[in-house]
Structure formats: C-alpha cells, structure tokens
Design an enzyme around this catalytic site. Structure first.
Site, PDB file in Angstrom:
ATOM      1  N   ASP A   1      -9.701  61.480  72.081  1.00 34.49           N
ATOM      2  CA  ASP A   1     -10.058  62.269  70.588  1.00 34.49           C
ATOM      3  C   ASP A   1     -10.616  63.465  70.934  1.00 34.49           C
ATOM      4  O   ASP A   1     -11.480  63.469  71.930  1.00 34.49           O
ATOM      5  CB  ASP A   1     -10.900  61.088  69.889  1.00 34.49           C
ATOM      6  CG  ASP A   1     -11.045  61.791  68.441  1.00 34.49           C
ATOM      7  OD1 ASP A   1     -10.439  62.633  68.253  1.00 34.49           O
ATOM      8  OD2 ASP A   1     -11.887  61.163  67.877  1.00 34.49           O
TER       9      ASP A   1
ATOM     10  N   ASP B   1      -7.622  52.323  67.208  1.00 32.12           N
ATOM     11  CA  ASP B   1      -8.863  52.323  68.127  1.00 32.12           C
ATOM     12  C   ASP B   1     -10.188  51.982  67.468  1.00 32.12           C
ATOM     13  O   ASP B   1     -10.220  52.202  66.439  1.00 32.12           O
ATOM     14  CB  ASP B   1      -8.989  53.635  68.911  1.00 32.12           C
ATOM     15  CG  ASP B   1      -9.739  54.738  67.970  1.00 32.12           C
ATOM     16  OD1 ASP B   1      -9.247  55.199  67.161  1.00 32.12           O
ATOM     17  OD2 ASP B   1     -11.022  54.870  68.251  1.00 32.12           O
TER      18      ASP B   1
ATOM     19  N   CYS C   1      -8.371  29.743  75.245  1.00 31.45           N
ATOM     20  CA  CYS C   1      -8.500  31.134  75.407  1.00 31.45           C
ATOM     21  C   CYS C   1      -8.282  31.515  76.946  1.00 31.45           C
ATOM     22  O   CYS C   1      -8.837  31.072  77.921  1.00 31.45           O
ATOM     23  CB  CYS C   1      -9.420  32.006  74.840  1.00 31.45           C
ATOM     24  SG  CYS C   1      -9.635  33.710  75.102  1.00 31.45           S
TER      25      CYS C   1
ATOM     26  N   CYS D   1      -8.656  34.476  78.317  1.00 30.39           N
ATOM     27  CA  CYS D   1      -9.509  35.610  78.869  1.00 30.39           C
ATOM     28  C   CYS D   1     -10.161  35.162  80.072  1.00 30.39           C
ATOM     29  O   CYS D   1     -10.750  33.892  80.253  1.00 30.39           O
ATOM     30  CB  CYS D   1     -10.389  36.212  77.842  1.00 30.39           C
ATOM     31  SG  CYS D   1     -12.033  35.442  77.756  1.00 30.39           S
TER      32      CYS D   1
ATOM     33  N   CYS E   1     -13.534  32.928  79.150  1.00 28.04           N
ATOM     34  CA  CYS E   1     -12.894  31.626  78.874  1.00 28.04           C
ATOM     35  C   CYS E   1     -12.476  30.718  79.941  1.00 28.04           C
ATOM     36  O   CYS E   1     -12.760  29.501  80.115  1.00 28.04           O
ATOM     37  CB  CYS E   1     -12.121  31.451  77.567  1.00 28.04           C
ATOM     38  SG  CYS E   1     -13.105  32.252  76.013  1.00 28.04           S
TER      39      CYS E   1
ATOM     40  N   HIS F   1     -13.918  38.583  76.250  1.00 27.27           N
ATOM     41  CA  HIS F   1     -13.299  37.835  75.375  1.00 27.27           C
ATOM     42  C   HIS F   1     -12.634  38.672  73.949  1.00 27.27           C
ATOM     43  O   HIS F   1     -11.584  38.423  73.625  1.00 27.27           O
ATOM     44  CB  HIS F   1     -14.130  36.737  74.793  1.00 27.27           C
ATOM     45  CG  HIS F   1     -13.556  35.873  73.727  1.00 27.27           C
ATOM     46  ND1 HIS F   1     -12.634  34.691  74.089  1.00 27.27           N
ATOM     47  CD2 HIS F   1     -13.620  35.934  72.216  1.00 27.27           C
ATOM     48  CE1 HIS F   1     -12.164  34.203  72.781  1.00 27.27           C
ATOM     49  NE2 HIS F   1     -12.866  35.125  71.769  1.00 27.27           N
TER      50      HIS F   1
HETATM   51 ZN   LIG Z   1     -12.001  34.130  75.586  1.00 24.08          ZN
END
Ligand SMILES: [Zn+2]
Length: 388
Positions: free
Chosen positions: A92, A270, A308, A310, A313, A340
C-alpha cells in the site's frame, strides 16, 4: 512476467471467481491478504504462511520508507526477502495511514506533508515519492497514493479528495508507463474514493478506468463507518469498474464484511483484524467470536476450535492454558490466537471460493450472518437502511 487477471466466473456485480497471475505466483480470488505493515506479520513466522493457506501478503510503503528506509530494504534483497516469502506481495502507498494520522497530516495540491512517526520532523509524501519508494521495494503490486478522507466528511471535502486522487493517479500512471508498465514486473492499481456519494464514486472510477490501471481498489471504506454505510460504498463503486480486472477492497477483513463484499463483486481484501483481535484474546470461529479471557474458559481443556486444522488447534493448547497465559502476559497466547484467526479468515475465503464454484454461496453467506451478528439491517420504513 507481468500481472494478469483471469475472471473465471461472475461479472460486473455479484460474487466472482478469478485467478490473479503475478511474477511470484497465482492467487485464487476472492482472497485475503494478511498485513505485514513494517515487513513482518505480527506473531506469525514466514514458514507458517503457506500452511495457513495464505496466497499473498500486504506491506506498507510509507512505514517501510520511514523505517528501515527504501535503500535498506533494497540492500536486504527487496520486500520479498525482507518478508522471507517467495509468494506475491502487494504494498500500500500509505495513503490511508497518512490520513489516519489526522491533524498530523497536511494535504497540499501536490502531496501530503506528514509528521515522521519514528524520527520526528516532517515527511514530504508525494505521489512521485510513493511510486518511487514502491519501485525500490519491489512488490508484485504497488498502489497509487490517493487522498483518503476520514469519515464523516463534508461533500465538498470529498469532492476535492476525488479531484486530487485523480490528478495524483494520472501522475503515477505516467511514472508507471515510463518504467514499462506491468511488464516491469510491478503492477500499479488505482484507488476509487468518493465517500458515500454515488456520483463522486462513479466519476472517480471512470477517471481511473480511463487511465487504464492494472487493477482497481475501492478505498475510503472501513474508516469507522457502520456496516451498512461500508456496503453502500462498495455498491456505488464496484459496478463502475471493468469486470475483467481485479477489484480490491482496502482495509476490510471482518467475516460479515468479507462475505457481503464478495456478494457485491469484490475480489481481494486486507485487514489487521485477525491478528489484532488475536492479540486481544478474541478467537474467530464458525460459531462466532470467543472471548478467551472469559472466566468460563479457565478450566476448558478444548483447543480454540475443536476440529480446526490450524497449527494452534492441532497442537491442542487448551483454551484454559491460553487464558492463563494471557493473564500472565506470556508471549505465546497472542501468537496462537493470531495463527488461528488468520487461518480462519483465509479459510473463510477458501470456503467462499468453493461455494461460488458449487452454487452454495448464499448458504455460506447466511451461516456467516448467523455467526457474526445480524448486522445487515433490513430496509427501514422510509426505504433507508436502519442502523443497528
Ligand atoms: Zn485453529
């Protein structure tokens, strides 16, 4: 290789699927760009980005110009090396940040005079300097310097902002052409301003389109206005942009705002939202927000969101441990919740793409609306949106 956008599904309005081809790889759109303002994502190491599903990263030319300086970034090997990320990067120009400094910025016809937030003194931030800084940083996509009025603003102030945005866009488009245009390996996007005024948005979009940019952004939204006003800004801008080119909605990243903007024809987004909320112990889940500092989580052995995929997790750090860590100011909990949350938002856009592909977008839109508040108000009795 220069930048090229391939529209795979959809048109001038409504949800769209596309592929943005850049010198550092292709981005499936709609896509979310996590924010590395000063050349680093907060709490997220570069090797995490690809596993999180991140396709493209945003950084900020104004902040990098101030520190460590364009020549220092170039000495490090450019913005991709600084980020330790070989994928696409967008910078940007810093228009929004400059104007969010409010009284510290003075807009002139040929640029903006702004207080240096690091060293004190003043920075003369002109369209040419924003362009040349980005040429030195080396992202795949650079943004023009625009005039981004705060919200709310008087109509005559917004009209002046549009006039200057267009004049500055023309100057930067000429600099871009002199450098070889997108064939230089760096694309340049124009930014539509115009506040809540449909005629000003349309005039700005038409003026930019006539200059033939490589892509177009909608700016001046997500500046503190309510959801309905934000969507109005998108609705009065998107239809005036070329259907075959990529559209980027700047500074928007909350779940409901994302799906509602996709529904209105936007392709890229974004926001610091996922990392900022993560640092403040709020996790984003399919069922809504979780405020992990809440006492009800103190003995909760579950991960942030069971199931999840990620890293936070999968590691299985219990909610209760994350809560205790926040309380004792450990450095790991903000990192875990940021991981997460970035995964959640990036994955939400993956689900958006899949749903546009298989015709289930409206079902996903309803799911997000249910989880993230019925903040899209019904039309009021006089036909206007009701603020909730
Ligand atoms: Zn997660």
């Amino acid at each position: 290789m220069s930048l090229r956008f391939e529209l795979l599904a959809g048109g001038a309005t409504g949800p769209r699927l596309g592929l943005l081809h850049t010198p550092h790889g292709s981005v499936a759109t709609p896509a979310f760009l996590p924010v590395a303002t000063r050349g680093m994502l907060r709490g997220i190491a570069p090797d995490r980005l690809a596993p999180l599903g991140v396709q493209i990263v945003l950084s900020n030319a104004f902040h990098l110009f101030v520190r460590p300086g364009t020549e220092t970034v170039a000495a490090l090997g450019g913005i991709h090396r600084m980020l330790a990320w070989d994928g696409p990067v967008l910078t940007d120009s810093g228009g929004f940040q400059v104007f969010s400094l409010g009284a510290l910025a003075r807009v002139r016809p040929d640029g903006v005079d702004v207080e240096d937030p690091v060293h004190g003194g003043r920075v003369d931030w002109t369209p040419r300097r924003a362009f040349e800084t980005q040429a030195g940083l080396g992202p795949d996509v650079a943004m023009v310097l625009d005039v981004c009025p705060a919200h709310p603003q008087r109509r005559d102030e917004v009209a002046l902002a549009v006039e200057r945005t267009l004049a500055w866009a023309r100057e930067q488009r000429e600099l871009h052409a002199a450098r070889g245009g997108a064939a230089s390996g760096q694309a340049l996007f124009g930014i539509v301003q115009g506040g809540v005024h449909a005629d000003l948005r349309e005039a700005c979009a038409r003026g930019l389109t006539a200059l033939d940019f490589d892509g177009y952004a909608v700016g001046g939204v997500g500046v503190g206005e309510p959801h309905a006003a934000m969507m109005h800004g998108v609705e009065i801008s998107a239809p005036h942009l070329p259907a075959g080119q990529v559209r980027y909605l700047m500074g928007v990243g909350a779940p409901l705002d994302l799906v509602e903007s996709v529904a209105r024809g936007m392709d890229m987004f974004d926001c610091v939202f996922p990392t900022r909320t993560g640092r403040f112990a709020t996790a984003l889940t399919r069922h809504g927000r979780l405020h992990l500092l809440n006492a009800r989580f103190s003995r909760d052995p579950a991960p942030i969101e069971p199931g999840c995929p990620c890293p936070a997790c999968v590691m299985g750090v219990p909610r209760g441990a994350i809560r205790a860590g926040f309380k004792s100011r450990e450095m790991l909990p903000p990192i875990l919740v940021s991981l997460h949350n970035v995964h959640f938002i990036v994955d939400l856009l993956r689900r958006v793409r899949a749903s546009i592909g298989d015709g289930s977008f409206e079902a996903l839109r309803a799911e997000v609306r249910a989880a993230y508040g019925a903040r899209v108000p019904p039309a009021g009795p006089d036909g206007r949106d009701v603020e909730v």
